[in-house]
Every structure is written in structure tokens, then in C-alpha cells.
Design an enzyme around this catalytic site. Structure first.
Site, PDB file in Angstrom:
ATOM      1  N   GLU A   8      29.048  15.325  12.464  1.00 12.44           N
ATOM      2  CA  GLU A   8      27.634  15.662  12.222  1.00 12.44           C
ATOM      3  C   GLU A   8      27.317  16.974  12.929  1.00 12.44           C
ATOM      4  OE1 GLU A   8      24.728  12.899  13.921  1.00 12.44           O
ATOM      5  OE2 GLU A   8      23.283  13.472  12.371  1.00 12.44           O
ATOM      6  N   LYS A  21      20.890  12.930   5.110  1.00 15.33           N
ATOM      7  CA  LYS A  21      20.707  11.760   6.002  1.00 15.33           C
ATOM      8  C   LYS A  21      19.446  11.014   5.588  1.00 15.33           C
ATOM      9  CE  LYS A  21      20.991  10.929  11.027  1.00 15.33           C
ATOM     10  NZ  LYS A  21      21.213  11.651  12.290  1.00 15.33           N
ATOM     11  N   CYS A  55      25.609   9.318  10.575  1.00 17.20           N
ATOM     12  CA  CYS A  55      25.233   8.808  11.893  1.00 17.20           C
ATOM     13  C   CYS A  55      24.271   7.615  11.854  1.00 17.20           C
ATOM     14  CB  CYS A  55      24.682   9.966  12.730  1.00 17.20           C
ATOM     15  SG  CYS A  55      24.878   9.649  14.494  1.00 17.20           S
TER      16      CYS A  55
HETATM   17  N1  LIG Z   1      22.515  10.646  16.233  1.00 18.77           N
HETATM   18  C1  LIG Z   1      22.205   9.671  15.384  1.00 18.77           C
HETATM   19  O1  LIG Z   1      21.806   9.909  14.265  1.00 18.77           O
HETATM   20  C2  LIG Z   1      22.320   8.231  15.741  1.00 18.77           C
HETATM   21  C3  LIG Z   1      22.553   7.789  17.126  1.00 18.77           C
HETATM   22  O2  LIG Z   1      22.902   8.525  18.041  1.00 18.77           O
HETATM   23  C4  LIG Z   1      22.316   6.348  17.347  1.00 18.77           C
HETATM   24  O3  LIG Z   1      22.028   5.639  16.379  1.00 18.77           O
HETATM   25  O4  LIG Z   1      22.406   5.895  18.479  1.00 18.77           O
END
Ligand SMILES: NC(=O)CC(=O)C(=O)O
Length: 275
Positions: free
Chosen positions: A44, A119, A160
Site C-alpha cells: 500500500e 480502497k 489494507c
Molecule cells: N492502514 C489500514 O488501512 C488498516 C490498518 O492499519 C488497520 O486496519 O489496522
């Protein structure tokens, strides 16, 4: 359909210079291809530090007819390395709508973009005294689920925080996907508790492979990524994990670096003259 696939997750060090991030990603994708990977995944936010204060500055329009710097770089990497490339994510700018998204693009071996995932579930959390992060202050959510075809079967993509919502992986499995791939950047609070748990949960729920690819941890950055990029099999076994803690553990348990006899390691001193 081909039954074996070698996948590489690139736990990329990401810094403030976009050109350096792109060049480093290029080098690592080439290394992965040389090691035999046919599908390579970046993390990401691979072209930008991860933080709401950075997204606008590092954002690019995603337009095949008029590709920005990161899009050109991803297309070239996929083509030159002759791999399928899940291009992590970048902050995407949609100028007409004055919107930003956190977007993953997927590329085939000809350097053509074959999928784009924005996302869907924005990372908005507030754990008092630990971490507050509100992607929705600057980003808009995507509104589509994303899958792409490969010679190894169909694969679903999330980014994520999307991994926390089981429906996405479940729909992918029900529509025939063999794997879910999540470029992600969990942190030092949620990572130890949830990163592996969620990857294994999505794998066991859906009897599919799950790959989760993080940036490298940088304690001098404003956001401390958890790392631990992992591949989980349909039995929910972690079959590969980038765990740099192991390096420290082994080095302190077997301290060969401090035991080295550098005083002896010259060609003159090696030879025992009495033999
Ligand atoms: N960074 C993200 O999108 C998610 C995350 O760090 C978490 O769900 O904890």
C-alpha cells in the site's frame, strides 16, 4: 490453468522521494522476476509516505491514455520483468471531481493495466493514546469490488482496511477467485494483534490463498508500518512471512558477529606454520 505460481511480496522501503521509491520498486520487481516469481505484489502507498498529509502531493491521475510517473513506472516494471504486477497502491487524483482515492492498479506481462481497485473501506480509527488515523479526511471510498484473471485463476484485490470486512473475500471466493491479495500498511498497534489473524481468517473462511504485502517499517517515518508481509494457504497456514525480528533473535542468540576473529582472517595469519 497453471497449477503452480511463485508469488513475490515486496516489503518495500518507502521514503519521501517519489522517484527513489519508484526506482527501488523497479529494482525489487526485477530481482523477484530473476528469482522466478510470475506474480509480484507491491505494498500500500508504495510511491508516497503513508499519511493523510502526503496524499495530495503524491497523487496522480490514473489514465492509460495519459499515464503519470507511477503508472509509467508500473507498466514498465511489469513488461520488463515479464510478470503480473499488483502495483500496491498510490494516491489517485480525480481532478474533475476534486477527489482523491487510495488505488491499486494491476498490470499484465505486456505492461497493460488489467484492473484498478479503489480502497472501499477507508481507514478511520481512533485508539486513544495509540493511534488516530482518518483517511476519510482527505480520501473518498471506492464503490466497486475488484477481481482479475490470470493463468493461475481469478484473483481478488482489496487494500489494507478492506481485509477487516469478510464480505469482500467471501464474494471473491464465491465468484471463483483462488486468492485475495491485499497491499496493506498495518501499524505497530493493530499489526501485532490483527494482521496475521485477519489474513488467516480470510483464508480459512474462504478456503483460498491470501497474500498481504506491507511496506518496510521505518521508525523515522510519521507512520510505523508493521511489516510482516505474509502468504497464507487455504488451510490458514502462513507459508511465507517477512519477519525481520528473526534476524535480531538469531543474531543475539548466536552472536557470531561479535565472535568473529578478524585478527586471524588475513592470508598471512591463516597458515599454521607448524603443520
Ligand atoms: N492502514 C489500514 O488501512 C488498516 C490498518 O492499519 C488497520 O486496519 O489496522
Amino acid at each position: 490453468m497453471s497449477r503452480t505460481l511463485k508469488i513475490a511480496l515486496i516489503q518495500l522501503a518507502v521514503g519521501a522521494k517519489k522517484a527513489v521509491n519508484l526506482a527501488r520498486a523497479h529494482g525489487k520487481v526485477m530481482d523477484a522476476a530473476r528469482a522466478g516469481a510470475s506474480l509480484v505484489v507491491l505494498p500500500e502507498c508504495f510511491n508516497s509516505p503513508y499519511g493523510t498529509q502526503f496524499f495530495k502531493e503524491y497523487s496522480e491521475v490514473i489514465d492509460s491514455a495519459n499515464p503519470g510517473e507511477s503508472m509509467k513506472a508500473l507498466s514498465n516494471m511489469a513488461k520488463e520483468a515479464n510478470v503480473f504486477l499488483v502495483g500496491g497502491s498510490i494516491p489517485e487524483k480525480v481532478s474533475d471531481a476534486d477527489k482523491l482515492y487510495n488505488t491499486c492498479t494491476v498490470w499484465n506481462q505486456n505492461g497493460e493495466m488489467i484492473a484498478k481497485h479503489r480502497k472501499v473501506h477507508l481507514f478511520d480509527i481512533d485508539i486513544p493514546g495509540k493511534i488516530r488515523f482518518q483517511e476519510s479526511e482527505v480520501l473518498s471510498p471506492g464503490n466497486e469490488l475488484t477481481q482479475f484473471e490470470t493463468p493461475w485463476g481469478k484473483i481478488g484485490v482489496g487494500i489494507c482496511y478492506d481485509i477487516r470486512f469478510p464480505e469482500m473475500a467471501s464474494i471473491a471466493a464465491q465468484s471463483g477467485c483462488k486468492a485475495m491479495i491485499y497491499p496493506g500498511a498495518f501499524n505497530m498497534t493493530t499489526g501485532p494483534l490483527h494482521w496475521e489473524l485477519l489474513a488467516r481468517a480470510r483464508a480459512v473462511d474462504n478456503q483460498m490463498f491470501v497474500a498481504a504485502c506491507s511496506p518496510a517499517r521505518d521508525m523515522s517515518a510519521s507512520y510505523h508500518a508493521w511489516g510482516h508481509s505474509s502468504v497464507v494457504d487455504p488451510f490458514a497456514r502462513v507459508i511465507a512471512k517477512a519477519d525481520y525480528g528473526v534476524i535480531e533473535d538469531v543474531r543475539s542468540s548466536i552472536p557470531i558477529s561479535s565472535q568473529r576473529r578478524s585478527d586471524l582472517y588475513t592470508s598471512a595469519s591463516l597458515i599454521n606454520k607448524s603443520n
